[in-house]
Scaffold this active site. Structure first.
Site, mmCIF file in Angstrom:
data_model
loop_
_atom_site.group_PDB
_atom_site.id
_atom_site.type_symbol
_atom_site.label_atom_id
_atom_site.label_comp_id
_atom_site.label_asym_id
_atom_site.label_seq_id
_atom_site.Cartn_x
_atom_site.Cartn_y
_atom_site.Cartn_z
ATOM 1 N N GLY A 289 0.791 -1.237 0.000
ATOM 2 C CA GLY A 289 0.000 0.000 0.000
ATOM 3 C C GLY A 289 0.815 1.274 0.000
ATOM 4 O O GLY A 289 0.261 2.366 0.110
ATOM 5 N N GLN A 290 2.146 1.172 -0.163
ATOM 6 C CA GLN A 290 2.957 2.405 -0.166
ATOM 7 C C GLN A 290 2.647 3.209 -1.428
ATOM 8 O O GLN A 290 2.631 2.661 -2.537
ATOM 9 C CB GLN A 290 4.452 2.039 -0.128
ATOM 10 C CG GLN A 290 5.353 3.252 -0.004
ATOM 11 C CD GLN A 290 6.834 2.883 0.101
ATOM 12 O OE1 GLN A 290 7.192 1.704 0.031
ATOM 13 N NE2 GLN A 290 7.683 3.880 0.251
ATOM 14 N N HIS A 296 9.055 6.688 4.797
ATOM 15 C CA HIS A 296 8.397 7.552 5.782
ATOM 16 C C HIS A 296 7.668 6.692 6.793
ATOM 17 O O HIS A 296 7.240 5.581 6.481
ATOM 18 C CB HIS A 296 7.427 8.538 5.116
ATOM 19 C CG HIS A 296 6.442 7.890 4.205
ATOM 20 N ND1 HIS A 296 6.744 7.539 2.905
ATOM 21 C CD2 HIS A 296 5.157 7.494 4.407
ATOM 22 C CE1 HIS A 296 5.698 6.969 2.344
ATOM 23 N NE2 HIS A 296 4.710 6.917 3.245
ATOM 24 N N HIS A 298 4.493 6.735 9.474
ATOM 25 C CA HIS A 298 3.280 7.447 9.887
ATOM 26 C C HIS A 298 3.185 7.453 11.404
ATOM 27 O O HIS A 298 3.422 6.427 12.051
ATOM 28 C CB HIS A 298 2.030 6.720 9.357
ATOM 29 C CG HIS A 298 1.906 6.703 7.860
ATOM 30 N ND1 HIS A 298 1.116 7.587 7.178
ATOM 31 C CD2 HIS A 298 2.476 5.911 6.913
ATOM 32 C CE1 HIS A 298 1.185 7.325 5.877
ATOM 33 N NE2 HIS A 298 2.017 6.315 5.690
HETATM 34 P P1 AMP Z 1 2.053 5.926 1.946
HETATM 35 O O1 AMP Z 1 0.790 5.632 1.222
HETATM 36 O O2 AMP Z 1 2.299 5.088 3.156
HETATM 37 O O3 AMP Z 1 3.215 5.945 0.988
HETATM 38 O O4 AMP Z 1 1.892 7.370 2.549
HETATM 39 C C1 AMP Z 1 2.077 8.530 1.831
HETATM 40 C C2 AMP Z 1 1.496 9.637 2.661
HETATM 41 O O5 AMP Z 1 2.071 10.832 2.240
HETATM 42 C C3 AMP Z 1 -0.006 9.782 2.506
HETATM 43 O O6 AMP Z 1 -0.611 9.690 3.785
HETATM 44 C C4 AMP Z 1 -0.190 11.151 1.892
HETATM 45 O O7 AMP Z 1 -1.298 11.827 2.431
HETATM 46 C C5 AMP Z 1 1.095 11.827 2.278
HETATM 47 N N1 AMP Z 1 1.569 12.855 1.348
HETATM 48 C C6 AMP Z 1 1.753 12.730 0.010
HETATM 49 N N2 AMP Z 1 2.277 13.868 -0.496
HETATM 50 C C7 AMP Z 1 2.416 14.712 0.535
HETATM 51 C C8 AMP Z 1 2.897 16.035 0.661
HETATM 52 N N3 AMP Z 1 3.355 16.713 -0.399
HETATM 53 N N4 AMP Z 1 2.889 16.613 1.881
HETATM 54 C C9 AMP Z 1 2.436 15.921 2.950
HETATM 55 N N5 AMP Z 1 1.995 14.674 2.902
HETATM 56 C C10 AMP Z 1 1.967 14.071 1.718
#
Ligand code: AMP
Ligand code: ZN
Length: 329
Positions: A289-290, A296, A298
């Site tokens: 699900g990335q 990063h 959460h």
């Molecule tokens: P994942 O799906 O675990 O890769 O998480 C990616 C996360 O990054 C999601 O929760 C998005 O809401 C967040 N995200 C994507 N782009 C940005 C951004 N430019 N600034 C802040 N959060 C972001």
């Protein structure tokens, strides 16, 4: 050099990275062929739009506001006028004399400190020191991460010289001219420990603009609010270096991230009494699900009742498997 050679130089040989060469030659031609360095500096100053804007701002902010309050001057848009009008030649000369006298005694008392220290060059950064500062910064602005190719880099004093800051590597950092100009003169933040994102041009977390969102940093990692928060206060802890996921983070990055998560967890708990738990986690790989291919973690604050049945927490990544039956044997 002949006139023709000079024309040839100006038209064909002079390569320009800024305006100074033609300015200097214009000034020398205008002065009949010879001028002191001070005179040339004055010509530069009179043509330097950034200095003029700086002094226009100065004029408006300080003396103009005070003198208007004392009804000494009136200003109307860009025009400023002295309220004492119709002065005779003698009166004008006398006023200039009084101003000169007040200036003299002030300068004697305060010495050179009356002028802006950034503009004084009595303690310059040598070329070799400048090189060491830029090298230590990896050739990037230590605030926004822009490279020297994209914007000229200045060597900035962390503790300003006016407050006793020394001209030594420990007190110097590289800032691009834009960050340096917008930095308040009283700010003495050491930006060197702030990670600048490395740049993978296709990655959202590598963009310089991400730095504007940073709320906290720790060594090699920083934290930003998630732009689609799952709950209020949802944060992401991100290594500055582009790397695909949690498993490719270095030990240093993982330690920095772990410390930062703890600091943020404590802060959120202290600031919001409704926060009663957290989900901490990282999606590694598309299949898991990335959606952003830059590591990063959460940090999701949880409040009682934020969903009907919170059991299973991050097991909810596989919705159907969220609730499990305890094996009672
Ligand atoms: P994942 O799906 O675990 O890769 O998480 C990616 C996360 O990054 C999601 O929760 C998005 O809401 C967040 N995200 C994507 N782009 C940005 C951004 N430019 N600034 C802040 N959060 C972001
Ligand atoms: Zn990246």
């Amino acid at each position: 050099m002949t006139y023709e050679q000079l024309v040839d130089f100006l038209e064909n040989k002079m390569s320009m990275s800024n305006v100074y060469q033609p300015l200097l030659i214009t000034a020398l031609v205008g002065a009949g062929g010879m001028a002191t360095v001070r005179q040339l500096a004055q010509v530069f100053l009179s043509q330097d739009e950034s200095q003029l804007l700086y002094y226009e701002k100065r004029v408006k902010e300080m003396p103009l506001a005070v003198l208007k309050r004392h009804k000494v001057v009136t200003s109307n848009g860009k025009l400023v006028s002295l309220n004492a009008r119709n002065l005779t030649l003698e009166q004008s000369a006398h006023l200039r004399l009084i101003c000169e006298r007040r200036l003299q005694s002030f300068v004697q008392k305060r010495r050179i400190r009356i002028w802006d220290y950034r503009l004084l060059d009595d303690d310059p950064v040598s070329d070799s020191l400048r090189f060491r500062v830029l090298k230590a910064a990896g050739g990037r602005c230590q605030l926004c991460g822009i490279t020297a190719k994209e914007c000229p880099l200045d060597v900035d004093y962390i503790i300003p010289r006016s407050r006793g800051g020394k001209t030594e590597l420990a007190n110097l950092q590289a800032l691009c001219s834009q960050c340096n100009r917008s930095k308040p003169s009283r700010d003495d933040t050491d930006f060197r420990s702030w990670p600048s994102p490395s740049s993978d041009p296709t990655c959202v977390f590598c963009q310089i603009t991400i730095l504007a969102k940073v709320i906290e940093r720790n060594g090699s990692v920083f934290a930003i609010p998630d732009e689609n928060p799952a709950t209020p206060g949802h944060l992401l802890v991100i290594p500055a270096r582009h790397t695909p996921d949690l498993f490719s983070m270095t030990e240093r990055e993982r330690l920095d991230a772990d410390q930062l998560l703890r600091v943020l967890q404590a802060r959120i708990s202290a600031e919001d009494k409704y926060v009663a738990g957290f989900n901490v986690g990282s999606n590694c790989g598309d299949a898991a699900g990335q959606t952003v291919g830059h590591a990063h973690i959460h940090l999701i604050p949880r409040r009682r009742g934020d969903i009907t049945d919170p059991r299973g927490g991050i097991r909810g990544a596989l919705l159907e498997k969220r609730i499990y039956q305890r094996d009672i044997r």
